[in-house]
Scaffold this active site. Structure first.
Site, PDB file in Angstrom:
ATOM      1  N   HIS A 112      12.584  -7.264 -39.080  1.00  0.00           N
ATOM      2  CA  HIS A 112      13.214  -5.957 -38.908  1.00  0.00           C
ATOM      3  C   HIS A 112      13.685  -5.873 -37.453  1.00  0.00           C
ATOM      4  O   HIS A 112      13.095  -6.515 -36.575  1.00  0.00           O
ATOM      5  CB  HIS A 112      12.139  -4.908 -39.196  1.00  0.00           C
ATOM      6  CG  HIS A 112      12.596  -3.495 -39.233  1.00  0.00           C
ATOM      7  ND1 HIS A 112      12.803  -2.757 -38.100  1.00  0.00           N
ATOM      8  CD2 HIS A 112      12.853  -2.661 -40.274  1.00  0.00           C
ATOM      9  CE1 HIS A 112      13.171  -1.535 -38.438  1.00  0.00           C
ATOM     10  NE2 HIS A 112      13.219  -1.447 -39.750  1.00  0.00           N
ATOM     11  N   ASP A 187       3.582  -7.497 -37.180  1.00  0.00           N
ATOM     12  CA  ASP A 187       4.222  -6.250 -37.580  1.00  0.00           C
ATOM     13  C   ASP A 187       3.803  -5.988 -39.034  1.00  0.00           C
ATOM     14  O   ASP A 187       4.293  -6.653 -39.953  1.00  0.00           O
ATOM     15  CB  ASP A 187       5.742  -6.430 -37.438  1.00  0.00           C
ATOM     16  CG  ASP A 187       6.533  -5.318 -38.112  1.00  0.00           C
ATOM     17  OD1 ASP A 187       5.925  -4.406 -38.697  1.00  0.00           O
ATOM     18  OD2 ASP A 187       7.780  -5.384 -38.051  1.00  0.00           O
ATOM     19  N   GLN A 190       5.036  -3.260 -43.540  1.00  0.00           N
ATOM     20  CA  GLN A 190       5.159  -3.254 -45.015  1.00  0.00           C
ATOM     21  C   GLN A 190       3.895  -3.706 -45.723  1.00  0.00           C
ATOM     22  O   GLN A 190       3.912  -3.912 -46.931  1.00  0.00           O
ATOM     23  CB  GLN A 190       6.342  -4.145 -45.441  1.00  0.00           C
ATOM     24  CG  GLN A 190       7.689  -3.669 -44.970  1.00  0.00           C
ATOM     25  CD  GLN A 190       8.067  -2.284 -45.499  1.00  0.00           C
ATOM     26  OE1 GLN A 190       7.545  -1.814 -46.497  1.00  0.00           O
ATOM     27  NE2 GLN A 190       8.968  -1.612 -44.798  1.00  0.00           N
ATOM     28  N   LYS A 212       3.905   4.909 -43.856  1.00  0.00           N
ATOM     29  CA  LYS A 212       4.346   4.094 -45.000  1.00  0.00           C
ATOM     30  C   LYS A 212       3.151   3.932 -45.946  1.00  0.00           C
ATOM     31  O   LYS A 212       2.769   4.905 -46.584  1.00  0.00           O
ATOM     32  CB  LYS A 212       4.902   2.770 -44.504  1.00  0.00           C
ATOM     33  CG  LYS A 212       6.174   2.933 -43.642  1.00  0.00           C
ATOM     34  CD  LYS A 212       6.735   1.577 -43.239  1.00  0.00           C
ATOM     35  CE  LYS A 212       7.743   1.643 -42.135  1.00  0.00           C
ATOM     36  NZ  LYS A 212       9.113   1.809 -42.624  1.00  0.00           N
ATOM     37  N   CYS A 348      17.984  -2.210 -41.528  1.00  0.00           N
ATOM     38  CA  CYS A 348      17.551  -2.493 -40.147  1.00  0.00           C
ATOM     39  C   CYS A 348      17.076  -3.938 -40.002  1.00  0.00           C
ATOM     40  O   CYS A 348      16.135  -4.224 -39.241  1.00  0.00           O
ATOM     41  CB  CYS A 348      16.456  -1.541 -39.679  1.00  0.00           C
ATOM     42  SG  CYS A 348      16.974   0.167 -39.628  1.00  0.00           S
TER      43      CYS A 348
HETATM   44  N1  PLP Z   1       8.983  -3.477 -39.238  1.00  0.00           N
HETATM   45  C1  PLP Z   1       9.241  -3.536 -40.549  1.00  0.00           C
HETATM   46  C2  PLP Z   1       8.964  -4.804 -41.303  1.00  0.00           C
HETATM   47  C3  PLP Z   1       9.741  -2.407 -41.213  1.00  0.00           C
HETATM   48  O1  PLP Z   1       9.990  -2.457 -42.512  1.00  0.00           O
HETATM   49  C4  PLP Z   1       9.986  -1.221 -40.471  1.00  0.00           C
HETATM   50  C5  PLP Z   1      10.546  -0.039 -41.121  1.00  0.00           C
HETATM   51  O2  PLP Z   1      10.910  -0.014 -42.245  1.00  0.00           O
HETATM   52  C6  PLP Z   1       9.691  -1.224 -39.109  1.00  0.00           C
HETATM   53  C7  PLP Z   1       9.196  -2.357 -38.523  1.00  0.00           C
HETATM   54  C8  PLP Z   1       9.905   0.000 -38.286  1.00  0.00           C
HETATM   55  O3  PLP Z   1       8.961   0.942 -38.696  1.00  0.00           O
HETATM   56  P1  PLP Z   1       8.940   2.414 -38.095  1.00  0.00           P
HETATM   57  O4  PLP Z   1       9.976   3.173 -38.814  1.00  0.00           O
HETATM   58  O5  PLP Z   1       7.546   2.876 -38.394  1.00  0.00           O
HETATM   59  O6  PLP Z   1       9.202   2.298 -36.646  1.00  0.00           O
END
Ligand code: PLP
Length: 392
Positions: A112, A187, A190, A212, A348
């Site tokens: 992402h 990270d 998900q 989430k 994104c």
């Molecule tokens: N990393 C991943 C894999 C994501 O799917 C997302 C958002 O969908 C993010 C980071 C960013 O998350 P946040 O909206 O909590 O900043």
């Protein structure tokens, strides 16, 4: 037993639409909203800054969520720093490490933007960024091992990809990073709340979304820091200091040193009972349920003429396209025809998504509250759209 009907009572909005965008953000349960209401209506004050009763209660409730989250993840609560979201948690690491020219960050082509841009932005400080290629939603075999070397300071990888739902072997990569003397950031945007986690204490940094899989309100997230001394504070102000004069200041220990200013107090207070709900359901049970629904969507769409499914079977984040149609248009039609909410575009994660289709994809993502009937409604509606297109 997984009591889906009772669970859905917790989310009144689900009676108004078919919500298949939980990978972006989850719906918020009553218990979280009620906890936030209680804060606003009964005791709202600032956190950690008052001796009066309301302020003491606010601090207790806020800190209770930190305890819940620590217990849930099996890590010490005082190594958890609250943030606005996963993105901010990752940026705390990017800004907090004392980088030296020539340091390297190893990441992957599956990330992402939240786990790519903070590293690319460091290049102007002489940090090199290596992006390990992907194949079919997985990191290229041996790619991380090959990329990690003596200059690697950090390996930064996501646990489950937000475009394809593929699961990355982060425990193995933690070993590779540590063997090379590097740190690892995972990270977990998900994965947390959607599936059983690997031992989280294997990681140096874990970026955690509150909004989430944990079902918390928007504007909540956290960063787990295994060794708080590896990060410097990157934002300064009130609430983080033990002592201040006009010449110097002494910072409080973690987590206070990373949480200056007034935080998202109602959001964090709402996150506590949401975590309680996830715990009561059981992450194993949530995972089994979400997989079942995901497989139903996958099977239905894969069998459909004119539809390409990019995600592998077993994924709960299903990216697809309808031949000859822009993803955004498909998303609008799904909403208009059947009240179905799906994401469309680049998610994104432009480099990964464009490798599937330059126009992006349509993405349906499952939550703990998604039903088989909703999966079937999506399949039917996509089928109708694909047939109409084919005969137009
Ligand atoms: N990393 C991943 C894999 C994501 O799917 C997302 C958002 O969908 C993010 C980071 C960013 O998350 P946040 O909206 O909590 O900043």
């Amino acid at each position: 037993m997984y009591d889906l009907a009772a669970l859905r009572e917790e989310f009144p909005v689900l009676s108004t639409c078919i919500y298949l965008d939980s990978a972006a953000t989850s719906q918020t349960p009553r218990c979280a909203v009620e906890a936030m209401n209680a804060y606003f209506f009964e005791y709202a004050a600032n956190h950690g800054r008052g001796a009066f009763r309301l302020a003491r209660r606010t601090t207790e409730e806020y800190e209770r969520t930190r305890e819940h989250l620590g217990e849930f993840l099996g890590i010490p609560a005082d190594h958890l720093v609250f943030s606005r979201n996963t993105t901010e948690a990752i940026n705390l690491v990017a800004r907090g490490i004392c980088w030296e020219k020539g340091d390297e960050v190893v990441t992957t082509a599956l990330e992402h933007h939240a786990n790519l841009l903070p590293w690319l932005a460091l290049r102007e400080r002489g940090v090199r960024v290596k992006v390990v290629p992907q194949e079919g939603g997985y990191v290229q075999e041996g790619g991380i091992q090959e990329a990690v070397g003596r200059a690697t300071r950090l390996v930064a990888v996501n646990h489950v990809t937000n475009v394809l739902g593929t699961v990355i072997p982060v425990e193995e990569y933690a070993q590779v990073a540590h063997d090379a003397g590097a740190a690892i950031l995972v990270d977990a945007a998900q994965s947390i709340g959607h599936m059983p986690m690997p031992r989280t204490d294997l990681f140096d940094y874990l970026a955690i979304p509150g909004h989430k899989g944990l079902l918390g309100p928007q504007g909540t997230g956290a960063l787990y820091i295994a060794d708080p001394d590896t990060l410097a504070a990157s934002c300064y102000g009130g609430g983080m200091v033990a002592d201040v004069s006009h010449d110097q200041f002494t910072l409080l220990p973690c987590p206070a040193r990373f949480e200056p200013g007034t935080p998202n107090i109602p959001g964090v207070i709402g996150l506590g009972p949401a975590i309680g709900l996830v715990k009561a359901l059981g992450v194993g049970a949530i995972h089994r349920h979400e997989r079942e629904v995901g497989e139903r969507i996958h099977a239905g769409l894969s069998a459909m003429p004119g539809v390409t499914v990019y995600s592998p079977l077993g994924s709960t984040v299903i990216s697809f396209n309808v031949a000859g149609m822009a993803p955004d248009f498909v998303a609008v039609l799904l909403d208009q025809k059947a009240g179905i909410c799906v994401r469309s575009g680049m998610h994104c994660a432009q480099p990964l998504t464009q490798s599937l289709d330059p126009r992006g994809t349509v993405r349906a993502s499952v939550g703990c509250y998604t039903t088989n009937d909703e999966a079937d409604a999506l399949v039917r509606a996509v089928g109708e759209i694909a047939r109409e297109k084919a005969t137009a």
